[in-house]
Design an enzyme around this catalytic site. Structure first.
Site, PDB file in Angstrom:
ATOM      1  N   HIS A  12       8.706 -13.568 -46.265  1.00 34.83           N
ATOM      2  CA  HIS A  12       9.655 -13.998 -47.309  1.00 34.83           C
ATOM      3  C   HIS A  12       9.023 -13.986 -48.703  1.00 34.83           C
ATOM      4  CE1 HIS A  12       8.232 -18.337 -46.204  1.00 34.83           C
ATOM      5  NE2 HIS A  12       7.424 -17.795 -47.105  1.00 34.83           N
ATOM      6  N   HIS A  61       9.297 -24.545 -50.073  1.00 33.58           N
ATOM      7  CA  HIS A  61       7.979 -24.570 -50.705  1.00 33.58           C
ATOM      8  C   HIS A  61       7.997 -25.572 -51.854  1.00 33.58           C
ATOM      9  CE1 HIS A  61       8.380 -20.617 -48.762  1.00 33.58           C
ATOM     10  NE2 HIS A  61       7.069 -20.550 -48.703  1.00 33.58           N
ATOM     11  N   HIS A 196      -1.730 -14.644 -44.385  1.00 34.00           N
ATOM     12  CA  HIS A 196      -2.015 -14.771 -45.813  1.00 34.00           C
ATOM     13  C   HIS A 196      -2.641 -16.105 -46.156  1.00 34.00           C
ATOM     14  CE1 HIS A 196       2.112 -16.394 -45.597  1.00 34.00           C
ATOM     15  NE2 HIS A 196       2.179 -16.670 -46.889  1.00 34.00           N
ATOM     16  N   GLU A 243       2.907 -20.205 -41.225  1.00 34.95           N
ATOM     17  CA  GLU A 243       4.357 -19.944 -41.346  1.00 34.95           C
ATOM     18  C   GLU A 243       4.889 -19.207 -40.117  1.00 34.95           C
ATOM     19  OE1 GLU A 243       5.031 -19.759 -46.191  1.00 34.95           O
ATOM     20  OE2 GLU A 243       4.979 -17.876 -45.113  1.00 34.95           O
TER      21      GLU A 243
HETATM   22  C1  DHB Z   1       3.402 -15.325 -51.155  1.00 33.45           C
HETATM   23  C2  DHB Z   1       3.774 -15.448 -49.830  1.00 33.45           C
HETATM   24  C3  DHB Z   1       4.490 -16.546 -49.395  1.00 33.45           C
HETATM   25  O1  DHB Z   1       4.854 -16.751 -48.100  1.00 33.45           O
HETATM   26  C4  DHB Z   1       4.867 -17.504 -50.292  1.00 33.45           C
HETATM   27  O2  DHB Z   1       5.630 -18.518 -49.849  1.00 33.45           O
HETATM   28  C5  DHB Z   1       4.508 -17.401 -51.630  1.00 33.45           C
HETATM   29  C6  DHB Z   1       3.766 -16.295 -52.059  1.00 33.45           C
HETATM   30  C7  DHB Z   1       2.651 -14.137 -51.655  1.00 33.45           C
HETATM   31  O3  DHB Z   1       2.113 -13.375 -50.850  1.00 33.45           O
HETATM   32  O4  DHB Z   1       2.586 -13.943 -52.854  1.00 33.45           O
HETATM   33 FE    FE Z   2       5.819 -18.842 -47.856  1.00 29.70          FE
END
Ligand code: DHB
Ligand code: FE
Length: 303
Positions: A12, A61, A196, A243
Site C-alpha cells: 500500500h 498509520h 521494508h 504488515e
Molecule cells: C512506505 C511503505 C509503507 O507501507 C508505508 O506505510 C509508508 C511508506 C514506503 O515504502 O515508502
Molecule cells: Fe504501511
C-alpha cells in the site's frame, strides 16, 4: 446471502497514490509497478468477478488512531469514510462507501465467535486503504465497490500474531456465510508489506527471497505461514514487514485451499518490494467455531 469469491493482497505504498494522482504511473520508474496491476484491473471489471463489497484489511498509520487509542482489530460499520489528511491535504479520491448491514453482521458474528473487535462508526482512512483501491480500480468517479474497513494494529508493539490473524480470517468467513440479507459477492483484501524498514540502521532493507517464500505460502493448502513468529518478520523483513500478518487474515478467510490467478513482485517501490497476488478459494471450508452458535441468540431465534 453473501459469499467470499476472491482474496487479493497488495502493498500500500503511499508514493503509488502520489504517482497515480499526478499522472506519473506510467513513467519509467512506476510503469513496471503499475503494469503488474493491469491484469487485476481487467479481471475485476468483469461482471462475474466484480465484488459488491470488499472487506479491506489494512492498517492505519497514525491518521485515525494515535497513541491515545490503539485497537488491535477494528471494524468499520459506518456509512462512509473520507480520505485522511496525512500532512499534504487529503487525496482527491472518492469517499469510501461502507456497507453497515454486512459490517454490523460481521461485527456481531466475530464478537460472539470470541474476537473482541473495536467497532468504528466514524473515521478517516489513510493510504493503507486508499492506495490499494487506486491500484485495483484506477481513478473512477466513485469506487465501484462498498468497503468494510478492517483495521489491524501493526504500527505499535505488540501487533497480533500471524496465527491469530489467520484464525480471524476463518471467523470472517463464518460471518460472511451466515449473512442472510441481500445477495452479495464479497472480496477480502489483505494489504501492506512486503519487506521494508523505514527507519534506523537497516532502513531500506528488502528480502526478495523471503517475500517470494511468503507469496508461495499463500497458495494451496499449506498453513505454514501462520506459525511465523514476530521475530522472524523483524529479522528477515525489517521493522515494517510485520504488515504482512494482514495478508494472513485474507488467506484464513479463503479456507482450506486456494489457487493463484495472478502474481506480481517488483523491486524497487519507494522503500519496499511491491507484492501483489490474486487468489480464489478452491475449497473454502473453514473449521467450525466452538462457541458461535451457542452465543448467537439471534441465530437461535431468541431475540
Ligand atoms: C512506505 C511503505 C509503507 O507501507 C508505508 O506505510 C509508508 C511508506 C514506503 O515504502 O515508502
Ligand atoms: Fe504501511
Amino acid at each position: 446471502m453473501a459469499r467470499i469469491t476472491a482474496g487479493i493482497a497488495s502493498s500500500h505504498v503511499p508514493l503509488l497514490g502520489v504517482a497515480a494522482d499526478t499522472g506519473k504511473d506510467r513513467d519509467a520508474y512506476f510503469s513496471p509497478i503499475f503494469q503488474g496491476y493491469d491484469w487485476t484491473r481487467e479481471w475485476i471489471a468483469k461482471p462475474e468477478n466484480r465484488p459488491d463489497v470488499v472487506i479491506l484489511v489494512y492498517n492505519d498509520h497514525a491518521s485515525a488512531f494515535d497513541m491515545k487509542i490503539i485497537p488491535t482489530f477494528a471494524i468499520g460499520c459506518g456509512e462512509r469514510y473520507r480520505p485522511a489528511d496525512e500532512g499534504w491535504g487529503p487525496r482527491k479520491v472518492p469517499d469510501v462507501e461502507g456497507h453497515p448491514d454486512l459490517a454490523w453482521h460481521i461485527a456481531q458474528s466475530l464478537i460472539l465467535d470470541e474476537f473482541d473487535m473495536t467497532i468504528i462508526n466514524e473515521m478517516d482512512v489513510d493510504h493503507g486503504l486508499t492506495v490499494p483501491l487506486t491500484m485495483m480500480y484506477g481513478a473512477p468517479e466513485a469506487w465501484p465497490a462498498k468497503v468494510i474497513p478492517l483495521a489491524v494494529n501493526v504500527v505499535t508493539y505488540p501487533p497480533p500474531s500471524g496465527n491469530r490473524c489467520w484464525a480471524l480470517g476463518e471467523a470472517i468467513a463464518r460471518a460472511v456465510q451466515s449473512f442472510n440479507g441481500e445477495d452479495l459477492k464479497v472480496h477480502i483484501w489483505g494489504t501492506g508489506g512486503m519487506s521494508h524498514q523505514l527507519q534506523g540502521a537497516r532502513a531500506g532493507l528488502i528480502n526478495a527471497e523471503w517475500d517470494n517464500m511468503f507469496l508461495d505460502g499463500m497458495i494451496g493448502t499449506t498453513q505454514a505461514l501462520r506459525s511465523i513468529p514476530h521475530i522472524e518478520y523483524l529479522r528477515e523483513t525489517g521493522s515494517e514487514g510485520i504488515e504482512m500478518v494482514m495478508w494472513l487474515i485474507m488467506r484464513g478467510a479463503l479456507g482450506r485451499e486456494t489457487r493463484a490467478l495472478h502474481r506480481h513482485y517488483h523491486v524497487p517501490c519507494s522503500n519496499t518490494a511491491i507484492g501483489h497476488i490474486v487468489l480464489e478459494p478452491v475449497d473454502g471450508t473453514v473449521p467450525p467455531s466452538p462457541t458461535l452458535e451457542g452465543n448467537d441468540a439471534a441465530a437461535q431465534g431468541a431475540i
